[in-house]
Design a protein around this motif. Structure first.
Motif, PDB file in Angstrom:
ATOM      1  N   PHE A  82       0.822  -1.221   0.000  1.00 18.10           N
ATOM      2  CA  PHE A  82       0.000   0.000   0.000  1.00 18.10           C
ATOM      3  C   PHE A  82       0.855   1.270   0.000  1.00 18.10           C
ATOM      4  N   GLY A  83       2.101   1.159   0.474  1.00 16.08           N
ATOM      5  CA  GLY A  83       2.947   2.340   0.520  1.00 16.08           C
ATOM      6  C   GLY A  83       3.836   2.529  -0.693  1.00 16.08           C
ATOM      7  N   VAL A  84       3.916   1.505  -1.556  1.00 18.12           N
ATOM      8  CA  VAL A  84       4.838   1.573  -2.692  1.00 18.12           C
ATOM      9  C   VAL A  84       4.527   2.763  -3.590  1.00 18.12           C
ATOM     10  N   PHE A  85       3.233   3.008  -3.869  1.00 23.03           N
ATOM     11  CA  PHE A  85       2.853   4.054  -4.813  1.00 23.03           C
ATOM     12  C   PHE A  85       2.540   5.390  -4.128  1.00 23.03           C
ATOM     13  N   ALA A  86       2.630   5.414  -2.794  1.00 27.35           N
ATOM     14  CA  ALA A  86       2.206   6.635  -2.096  1.00 27.35           C
ATOM     15  C   ALA A  86       3.284   7.252  -1.225  1.00 27.35           C
ATOM     16  N   LEU A  87       4.281   6.459  -0.791  1.00 23.53           N
ATOM     17  CA  LEU A  87       5.251   6.965   0.173  1.00 23.53           C
ATOM     18  C   LEU A  87       6.613   7.181  -0.469  1.00 23.53           C
ATOM     19  N   SER A  88       7.330   8.145   0.073  1.00 25.77           N
ATOM     20  CA  SER A  88       8.710   8.373  -0.362  1.00 25.77           C
ATOM     21  C   SER A  88       9.603   7.271   0.184  1.00 25.77           C
ATOM     22  N   ARG A  89      10.846   7.245  -0.321  1.00 23.00           N
ATOM     23  CA  ARG A  89      11.767   6.202   0.142  1.00 23.00           C
ATOM     24  C   ARG A  89      12.031   6.347   1.643  1.00 23.00           C
ATOM     25  N   GLN A  90      12.124   7.567   2.147  1.00 30.09           N
ATOM     26  CA  GLN A  90      12.371   7.764   3.583  1.00 30.09           C
ATOM     27  C   GLN A  90      11.219   7.185   4.413  1.00 30.09           C
ATOM     28  N   ARG A  91       9.990   7.419   3.981  1.00 31.95           N
ATOM     29  CA  ARG A  91       8.856   6.880   4.736  1.00 31.95           C
ATOM     30  C   ARG A  91       8.771   5.362   4.603  1.00 31.95           C
ATOM     31  N   MET A  92       9.156   4.834   3.448  1.00 35.76           N
ATOM     32  CA  MET A  92       9.172   3.371   3.301  1.00 35.76           C
ATOM     33  C   MET A  92      10.205   2.758   4.253  1.00 35.76           C
ATOM     34  N   ILE A  93      11.325   3.445   4.436  1.00 40.60           N
ATOM     35  CA  ILE A  93      12.334   2.954   5.387  1.00 40.60           C
ATOM     36  C   ILE A  93      11.769   2.973   6.805  1.00 40.60           C
ATOM     37  N   LEU A  94      11.069   4.060   7.148  1.00 41.97           N
ATOM     38  CA  LEU A  94      10.468   4.142   8.479  1.00 41.97           C
ATOM     39  C   LEU A  94       9.422   3.051   8.686  1.00 41.97           C
ATOM     40  N   MET A  95       8.579   2.796   7.663  1.00 39.36           N
ATOM     41  CA  MET A  95       7.572   1.743   7.798  1.00 39.36           C
ATOM     42  C   MET A  95       8.220   0.373   7.895  1.00 39.36           C
ATOM     43  N   SER A  96       9.327   0.175   7.169  1.00 39.00           N
ATOM     44  CA  SER A  96      10.049  -1.098   7.280  1.00 39.00           C
ATOM     45  C   SER A  96      10.606  -1.261   8.688  1.00 39.00           C
ATOM     46  N   GLY A  97      11.118  -0.162   9.244  1.00 36.61           N
ATOM     47  CA  GLY A  97      11.606  -0.222  10.626  1.00 36.61           C
ATOM     48  C   GLY A  97      10.475  -0.530  11.590  1.00 36.61           C
ATOM     49  N   PHE A  98       9.283  -0.005  11.330  1.00 38.81           N
ATOM     50  CA  PHE A  98       8.147  -0.285  12.205  1.00 38.81           C
ATOM     51  C   PHE A  98       7.764  -1.765  12.127  1.00 38.81           C
ATOM     52  N   VAL A  99       7.817  -2.349  10.916  1.00 40.07           N
ATOM     53  CA  VAL A  99       7.532  -3.786  10.761  1.00 40.07           C
ATOM     54  C   VAL A  99       8.540  -4.608  11.562  1.00 40.07           C
ATOM     55  N   LEU A 100       9.843  -4.283  11.392  1.00 45.32           N
ATOM     56  CA  LEU A 100      10.878  -5.025  12.125  1.00 45.32           C
ATOM     57  C   LEU A 100      10.718  -4.859  13.629  1.00 45.32           C
ATOM     58  N   LEU A 101      10.343  -3.655  14.061  1.00 51.83           N
ATOM     59  CA  LEU A 101      10.151  -3.413  15.482  1.00 51.83           C
ATOM     60  C   LEU A 101       9.011  -4.270  16.024  1.00 51.83           C
ATOM     61  N   CYS A 102       7.913  -4.323  15.286  1.00 53.08           N
ATOM     62  CA  CYS A 102       6.775  -5.134  15.738  1.00 53.08           C
ATOM     63  C   CYS A 102       7.133  -6.620  15.776  1.00 53.08           C
ATOM     64  N   PHE A 103       7.788  -7.095  14.705  1.00 48.76           N
ATOM     65  CA  PHE A 103       8.099  -8.526  14.646  1.00 48.76           C
ATOM     66  C   PHE A 103       9.134  -8.900  15.703  1.00 48.76           C
ATOM     67  N   CYS A 104      10.182  -8.107  15.814  1.00 49.85           N
ATOM     68  CA  CYS A 104      11.215  -8.415  16.814  1.00 49.85           C
ATOM     69  C   CYS A 104      10.656  -8.276  18.238  1.00 49.85           C
ATOM     70  N   GLY A 105       9.742  -7.324  18.413  1.00 48.33           N
ATOM     71  CA  GLY A 105       9.107  -7.196  19.721  1.00 48.33           C
ATOM     72  C   GLY A 105       8.286  -8.424  20.050  1.00 48.33           C
ATOM     73  N   LEU A 106       7.570  -8.955  19.036  1.00 52.62           N
ATOM     74  CA  LEU A 106       6.806 -10.185  19.251  1.00 52.62           C
ATOM     75  C   LEU A 106       7.732 -11.342  19.590  1.00 52.62           C
ATOM     76  N   GLU A 107       8.818 -11.475  18.844  1.00 52.76           N
ATOM     77  CA  GLU A 107       9.765 -12.567  19.095  1.00 52.76           C
ATOM     78  C   GLU A 107      10.355 -12.452  20.507  1.00 52.76           C
ATOM     79  N   ALA A 108      10.745 -11.221  20.874  1.00 51.82           N
ATOM     80  CA  ALA A 108      11.349 -11.035  22.207  1.00 51.82           C
ATOM     81  C   ALA A 108      10.333 -11.351  23.302  1.00 51.82           C
ATOM     82  N   TRP A 109       9.089 -10.938  23.111  1.00 54.94           N
ATOM     83  CA  TRP A 109       8.065 -11.219  24.131  1.00 54.94           C
ATOM     84  C   TRP A 109       7.821 -12.716  24.257  1.00 54.94           C
ATOM     85  N   GLU A 110       7.773 -13.414  23.103  1.00 57.85           N
ATOM     86  CA  GLU A 110       7.547 -14.870  23.159  1.00 57.85           C
ATOM     87  C   GLU A 110       8.745 -15.594  23.765  1.00 57.85           C
TER      88      GLU A 110
END
Length: 356
Positions: free
Chosen positions: A95-123
């Motif tokens: 959904f962000g490919v056609f709407a977000l700049s590269r900087q925002r795509m990097i931030l959203m990728s960081g948010f994905v990694l943060l959520c996934f790594c947070g889930l892994e750490a909690w488990e």
């Protein structure tokens, strides 16, 4: 698109619960209900127009964050399907490919990694016996590689969009420029056409244009049988005005006559400067007596006008009027009007003489 995607994932989750790929206690009603409610809020904000004041009027980033949080929650209940479920993150990133700049795509990728790594750490903290380090590392690595690809492709697509927008803006600017040039050319053509048919000093039609029009009007009179009259007008003693008061005064007399004639004659009457101080009027409507009254009003209006000197002076006119007959051509009609004008001048000037 977001709602459609959520419904598809919800259906897949229900199927996964039924066949044992998801935990039986997966709170799918709560997860998807809250997500769809959040999307309803986004929809209402966008439809109300309030989002137009923000840099992201489509609320792409908030919608992606809601989707990423939902996917992270589903991963927690997804047993052996976690590796496959990671790919749903990429659905949200699309959904962000056609709407977000590269900087925002990097931030959203960081948010994905943060959520996934947070889930892994909690488990790992809650149930370390269920976790395998190599699998967790493999999942994180696959997710990271996929996110890097999305950042690269998203930035490339964004650059293409920007270049396309710049090209479209350039084309629109060129189109506006061409439209302006076209308007200028049309104005120039209109001015050239006007110059070709107008007398520069008086603004009246010139002799060439009048001769073209009289042939058309004679042809029309022959077809319709309507009356047609022509008047030749001469300003009396015009040479003396130039000699006594100068050529500038003579030019002012010609302009004043033209303006007086425009105000006195009818809109249907064709007035032109025939040459020097001579003018010609073609009357395409009205009887002979009507024409005589119109010309008489013009004669009186001009004679009553006072020109500044020194000394002050006035100007009169003489006119000869001829009525068109079926056998007349433009030359014969003008010749008979000229003969009538000669008689008016011979009889003392400042008068009208009409011939049939």
């Amino acid at each position: 698109m977001a709602v459609y995607s959520y419904l598809m994932v919800w259906a897949a989750t229900l199927l996964g619960i039924r066949i044992g790929y998801f935990e039986p206690d997966t709170p799918h009603w709560l997860l998807f209900g809250a997500t769809l409610a959040a999307n309803l809020v986004f929809f209402l904000i966008i439809r109300s127009g309030r989002s137009e004041r923000w840099t992201d009027p489509s609320l792409t980033v908030p919608q992606m964050m809601v989707g990423i949080i939902l996917i992270t929650a589903l991963l927690h209940y997804s047993r052996e399907l976690r590796g496959a479920m990671i790919a749903i993150y990429f659905m949200a990133m699309t959904f962000g490919v056609f709407a977000l700049s590269r900087q925002r795509m990097i931030l959203m990728s960081g948010f994905v990694l943060l959520c996934f790594c947070g889930l892994e750490a909690w488990e790992w903290q809650q149930a370390p016996e269920t976790k395998i380090l190599s699998i967790s590392f493999g999942h994180t690595s696959i997710l990271l590689l996929g996110l890097l690809w999305f950042v690269y492709v998203g930035g490339h697509i964004r650059n293409l969009q920007q270049r396309n927008q710049q090209q479209r803006a350039s084309l629109r600017a060129q189109q506006r420029h061409l439209e302006q040039i076209n308007v200028q050319l049309q104005d120039a053509m209109a001015r050239l056409e006007d110059v070709a048919i107008r007398d520069a000093l008086t603004g009246l039609f010139n002799r060439r244009h009048f001769m073209e029009r009289i042939d058309e009007e004679i042809a029309r009179a022959e077809r319709s049988g309507r009356p047609l009259h022509l008047a030749l007008i001469d300003l009396d003693h015009f040479k003396q005005i130039n000699d006594s008061h100068g050529h500038q005064a003579g030019d002012q007399v010609l302009r004043t006559f033209a303006e007086t004639a425009r105000q006195t004659l009818r809109r249907s009457d064709l007035l032109a400067r025939y040459g020097g101080e001579e003018f010609v009027v073609l009357f395409t409507d009205g009887e002979a007596e009507d024409i005589r009254q119109v010309l008489e009003r013009l004669r009186q209006a001009l004679s009553q006008h006072r020109f500044n000197g020194p000394p002050a002076f006035s100007v009169t006119l003489s006119a000869g009027v001829a009525s068109w007959h079926q056998s007349d051509t433009a030359d014969t009609l003008i010749q008979r009007a000229d003969e009538a004008l000669y008689r008016a001048k011979h009889n003392g000037r400042n008068q009208l003489v009409a011939v049939d």
